[in-house]
Write an enzyme that holds these catalytic residues in place. Structure first.
Site, PDB file in Angstrom:
ATOM      1  N   ASP A   1     -24.225  15.216   8.995  1.00  0.00           N
ATOM      2  CA  ASP A   1     -25.774  14.923   9.473  1.00  0.00           C
ATOM      3  C   ASP A   1     -25.705  14.627  10.759  1.00  0.00           C
ATOM      4  OD1 ASP A   1     -26.548  15.404   6.690  1.00  0.00           O
ATOM      5  OD2 ASP A   1     -26.292  13.350   6.193  1.00  0.00           O
TER       6      ASP A   1
ATOM      7  N   TYR B   1     -27.816   6.840  -6.467  1.00  0.00           N
ATOM      8  CA  TYR B   1     -26.513   7.337  -6.830  1.00  0.00           C
ATOM      9  C   TYR B   1     -25.470   6.151  -6.359  1.00  0.00           C
ATOM     10  CZ  TYR B   1     -25.428   8.890  -2.022  1.00  0.00           C
ATOM     11  OH  TYR B   1     -25.384   8.970  -0.448  1.00  0.00           O
TER      12      TYR B   1
END
Length: 376
Positions: free
Chosen positions: A297, A103
């Site tokens: 995260d 991406y």
């Protein structure tokens, strides 16, 4: 193999946390601006679960990442880069027929209207993960199995896999689940399945904003009412901090595992969710943000790290905030976390000092004398 064998149990563990999910090669812009205007990109890696594994390994834990990548150069890059952080990648599978996902993204904050992301992950190797082709022995070999809602959105097979892994069974490791609602992945899909998966986990991370967007549930108390089963529910509230609902926690080691090794703090979080909740609110830190990517995260990694160490709930959340601050003060999704003794000193600060602690670029390498503690 189709699903784990009946009665699958955790043997004597050599791994603290096993993380399963898709990791992709990410192309980072050489300058701000629209994707149409950026002249070149640098190569990196991105993936919620592999980010958690890398952060935990960098913090001194034994972490493994399980995923599926293409038999291509991008797959090589992912496996080699993740392994370079000290993560065990031996259970990663290579798919000769499907590519590794990639991406591109702009340099702006994810939360702004100008942020763009162009994903090329449809039909990726990771989207082919299913109950029939993952290595269950490796997945169940750790004290904690960390999953996220991103995997559930990749394909019907991936959703079936998460349902299999979150099913109650004897010997199941503590299941950590980060909701990680990504609206673009659920176009035409039903994100309410993330609520189902969250209710099957032992430890859940969810943002107030994503709970409202995915489930129409507003406020930390309402989220807990909708997700009563997990022993620990962490509601992330952005700059307002985090609220942790904990029930059934035990003060010491919970039990011995099948191999006879005594288990510590991680198993405390999987105790039966009985009795009233203990509700702990932990304010966020003041951070001079360089790039607002990867913080969720990192927070999960810090919280899991402190859980493995058996620290109190407040300290688990503070370690999460510190890990997030480390990532927020660098351009990418990953960075070297603060040394454990450095982080422990900050976590031990009184409430007033914690509330006025401000962290900027380079703080993880600073010694105590150079930490900036000031009122905003």
């Amino acid at each position: 193999m189709s699903g784990p064998a009946a009665g699958t149990a955790v043997a004597a563990t050599t791994t603290d946390v096993v993380c399963l999910g898709e990791s992709m090669v990410t192309f980072l812009p050489s300058q701000p601006g629209r994707l149409a205007d950026v002249p070149s990109f640098g190569r990196g890696i991105g993936g919620a679960e592999s980010n958690v594994a890398c952060a935990l390994a960098a913090a001194g834990h034994r972490a493994a990442w399980v995923g599926r990548v293409g038999a291509d150069g991008f797959g090589d890059h992912l496996v080699e880069t993740i392994a370079s952080y000290g993560v065990d990648t031996s259970a990663v599978r290579r798919d000769p027929f499907r590519p590794t996902g990639i991406y591109f993204r702009t340099a702006t904050d994810r939360g702004t209207d100008t942020h763009e992301v162009a994903y090329y992950r449809a039909g990726s190797a990771a989207s082919a993960m299913s109950p029939a082709n993952v290595p269950y022995e490796e997945l169940f070999a750790g004290r904690i199995l960390h999953l996220s809602g991103i995997t559930a959105a990749l394909s019907d097979d991936c959703l079936a896999l998460l349902r299999e892994l979150t099913a109650a069974r004897p010997g199941r490791p503590l299941v950590s689940f980060d909701v990680n609602h990504r609206p673009h992945l659920w176009r035409g899909g039903d994100a309410s399945v993330l609520l189902e998966l969250a209710r099957r986990a032992d430890l859940v991370f969810v943002g107030e904003d994503e709970a409202e967007e995915a489930w129409g549930i507003v406020g930390a108390e309402a989220i807990r009412a909708a997700v009563p089963e997990p022993s620990v529910l962490v509601v992330k509230r952005g700059s307002a901090g985090a609220t942790v609902f904990a029930s059934g926690l035990r003060p010491g080691p919970r039990s011995s595992n099948a191999g006879g090794a005594e288990c510590g703090g991680a198993e405390d979080a999987a105790a039966d969710a009985t009795g009233p909740d203990t509700v702990t609110h932990v304010p966020a830190l003041l951070v001079d943000v360089v790039a607002a990517v990867g913080a969720g995260d990192a927070f999960a990694a810090g919280f899991l790290s402190a859980t493995l160490r058996g620290l109190p709930v407040r300290d688990r959340a503070r370690h999460g905030h510190l890990m997030a601050a480390a990532v927020l003060t660098v351009p990418g999704d990953l960075t070297e976390p603060p040394a454990r003794d450095h982080a422990d000193r900050l976590v031990a600060l009184g409430d007033d000092a914690w509330g006025t602690l401000r962290l900027g670029p380079g703080w993880t390498a600073a010694d105590r004398a150079s930490e900036e503690v000031r009122t905003p």
